[in-house]
Design a protein around this motif. Structure first.
Motif, PDB file in Angstrom:
ATOM      1  N   LYS A 150      37.718 -52.510 -60.401  1.00  0.00           N
ATOM      2  CA  LYS A 150      39.155 -52.628 -60.120  1.00  0.00           C
ATOM      3  C   LYS A 150      39.977 -51.872 -61.158  1.00  0.00           C
ATOM      4  N   SER A 151      39.673 -52.096 -62.433  1.00  0.00           N
ATOM      5  CA  SER A 151      40.449 -51.452 -63.495  1.00  0.00           C
ATOM      6  C   SER A 151      40.318 -49.937 -63.440  1.00  0.00           C
ATOM      7  N   THR A 152      39.119 -49.444 -63.149  1.00  0.00           N
ATOM      8  CA  THR A 152      38.910 -47.996 -63.035  1.00  0.00           C
ATOM      9  C   THR A 152      39.755 -47.413 -61.919  1.00  0.00           C
ATOM     10  N   LEU A 153      39.763 -48.081 -60.767  1.00  0.00           N
ATOM     11  CA  LEU A 153      40.547 -47.601 -59.635  1.00  0.00           C
ATOM     12  C   LEU A 153      42.042 -47.654 -59.949  1.00  0.00           C
ATOM     13  N   LEU A 154      42.489 -48.726 -60.589  1.00  0.00           N
ATOM     14  CA  LEU A 154      43.905 -48.857 -60.923  1.00  0.00           C
ATOM     15  C   LEU A 154      44.347 -47.787 -61.923  1.00  0.00           C
ATOM     16  N   ARG A 155      43.508 -47.490 -62.901  1.00  0.00           N
ATOM     17  CA  ARG A 155      43.863 -46.423 -63.848  1.00  0.00           C
ATOM     18  C   ARG A 155      43.995 -45.093 -63.124  1.00  0.00           C
ATOM     19  N   ARG A 156      43.114 -44.823 -62.185  1.00  0.00           N
ATOM     20  CA  ARG A 156      43.153 -43.574 -61.438  1.00  0.00           C
ATOM     21  C   ARG A 156      44.416 -43.499 -60.581  1.00  0.00           C
ATOM     22  N   TRP A 157      44.806 -44.614 -59.991  1.00  0.00           N
ATOM     23  CA  TRP A 157      45.934 -44.633 -59.078  1.00  0.00           C
ATOM     24  C   TRP A 157      47.286 -44.751 -59.770  1.00  0.00           C
ATOM     25  N   SER A 158      47.309 -45.165 -61.020  1.00  0.00           N
ATOM     26  CA  SER A 158      48.583 -45.441 -61.671  1.00  0.00           C
ATOM     27  C   SER A 158      49.135 -44.250 -62.446  1.00  0.00           C
ATOM     28  N   GLY A 159      48.495 -43.104 -62.347  1.00  0.00           N
ATOM     29  CA  GLY A 159      48.976 -41.929 -63.058  1.00  0.00           C
ATOM     30  C   GLY A 159      50.227 -41.346 -62.421  1.00  0.00           C
ATOM     31  N   PRO A 160      50.852 -40.383 -63.094  1.00  0.00           N
ATOM     32  CA  PRO A 160      52.062 -39.746 -62.562  1.00  0.00           C
ATOM     33  C   PRO A 160      51.797 -39.101 -61.203  1.00  0.00           C
ATOM     34  N   ALA A 210      43.452 -40.989 -55.094  1.00  0.00           N
ATOM     35  CA  ALA A 210      44.878 -41.074 -55.397  1.00  0.00           C
ATOM     36  C   ALA A 210      45.555 -42.039 -54.442  1.00  0.00           C
ATOM     37  N   VAL A 211      46.744 -42.469 -54.824  1.00  0.00           N
ATOM     38  CA  VAL A 211      47.584 -43.294 -53.965  1.00  0.00           C
ATOM     39  C   VAL A 211      48.971 -42.674 -53.957  1.00  0.00           C
ATOM     40  N   ARG A 212      49.651 -42.786 -52.823  1.00  0.00           N
ATOM     41  CA  ARG A 212      51.045 -42.343 -52.794  1.00  0.00           C
ATOM     42  C   ARG A 212      51.847 -43.360 -52.004  1.00  0.00           C
ATOM     43  N   PHE A 213      53.120 -43.447 -52.335  1.00  0.00           N
ATOM     44  CA  PHE A 213      54.015 -44.393 -51.691  1.00  0.00           C
ATOM     45  C   PHE A 213      55.160 -43.626 -51.044  1.00  0.00           C
ATOM     46  N   GLY A 214      55.498 -43.990 -49.822  1.00  0.00           N
ATOM     47  CA  GLY A 214      56.559 -43.331 -49.091  1.00  0.00           C
ATOM     48  C   GLY A 214      56.003 -42.484 -47.976  1.00  0.00           C
ATOM     49  N   THR A 215      56.872 -41.805 -47.279  1.00  0.00           N
ATOM     50  CA  THR A 215      56.468 -41.016 -46.122  1.00  0.00           C
ATOM     51  C   THR A 215      56.253 -39.574 -46.518  1.00  0.00           C
ATOM     52  N   GLY A 216      55.631 -38.830 -45.607  1.00  0.00           N
ATOM     53  CA  GLY A 216      55.395 -37.415 -45.842  1.00  0.00           C
ATOM     54  C   GLY A 216      53.925 -37.100 -45.842  1.00  0.00           C
ATOM     55  N   PRO A 217      53.549 -35.849 -45.527  1.00  0.00           N
ATOM     56  CA  PRO A 217      52.139 -35.473 -45.425  1.00  0.00           C
ATOM     57  C   PRO A 217      51.450 -35.466 -46.778  1.00  0.00           C
TER      58      PRO A 217
END
Length: 227
Positions: free
Chosen positions: A45-55, A208-215
């Protein structure tokens, strides 16, 4: 977002990527979503969160709430001779205060949680809904042996009692999701707008994770999904 991400998953309902091969992918959620990443201690979990929480290019990086952060902050101000069990209730209260404040603050939020407590998910869903936000769940299914290996690798171990409690709760939840995908019927976690099931391989490919709309990239369709 890394240029190596070739596909996007936009979860709605239950999306099962366990055993599904393919390229690295991003996961897309609505603006302001509260995303709970769950799994056994040591599941990654922590590894995934670190990867996803970057700029994120052109977007605000998601905030992360991890109970370990509160644990360490409490530990830093307590006498070294005082066992954690003595001040655990205070640490948990501080974690809930931080979690509630983070939900109320707005913006994308990632939450580190064991995932076996239905009341916790329901509480988070209510807090999010009051502010027009959705709750989403990511559930890591890596197996007990892999999770124990993960604990050894990080040098931090959950007690046998705590691990067994989380294992029992998560195994029941995963079994319920498997039945749901096979036979239909209500979701085992109706409070979540989506549930993304990942194994060790798909967890590593979720870059990666992204929030909001768009391709984000090409849509990823090779998944098992239930309503």
């Amino acid at each position: 977002m890394s240029s190596g991400v070739d596909a996007v998953v936009t979860p709605r309902g239950v999306v099962d990527l366990r055993g599904v091969g393919g390229a690295e992918f991003a996961v897309a959620y609505p603006d302001g979503a509260v995303v709970v990443v769950s799994g056994l201690p040591g599941a990654g979990k922590s590894t995934l969160l670190r990867r996803w929480s970057g700029p994120q290019p052109g977007a605000v990086a998601p905030r992360t709430v991890d109970p370990r952060t509160v644990h360490e902050a409490c530990e830093a101000v307590m006498p070294a001779s005082l066992p954690y069990a003595v001040y655990r209730p205070w640490a948990r209260l501080e974690h809930f205060r931080l979690l509630r404040a983070s939900v109320r603050r707005g913006g994308p939020l990632l939450v580190h949680d064991c995932g076996s407590r239905a009341w916790m998910r329901r509480w988070l869903a209510r807090e999010a809904a009051r502010r027009g936000r959705e709750l989403h769940l990511v559930l890591l299914d890596v197996g007990a042996a892999t999770a124990l290996d993960g604990q050894r690798a990080r040098g931090r171990h959950a007690s046998a009692r705590v691990f067994a409690r989380h294992r029992h709760g998560l195994e029941r939840l995963l079994a319920a999701f498997t039945r749901h995908l096979r036979t239909g019927g209500p979701s085992p976690a109706p409070e979540a707008a989506s549930v993304l099931l990942l194994d060790g391989a798909s967890r590593s490919r979720a870059r990666a994770v992204r929030f909001g709309t768009g391709p984000v990239g090409a849509a990823m369709g090779s998944s098992r999904q239930g309503s």
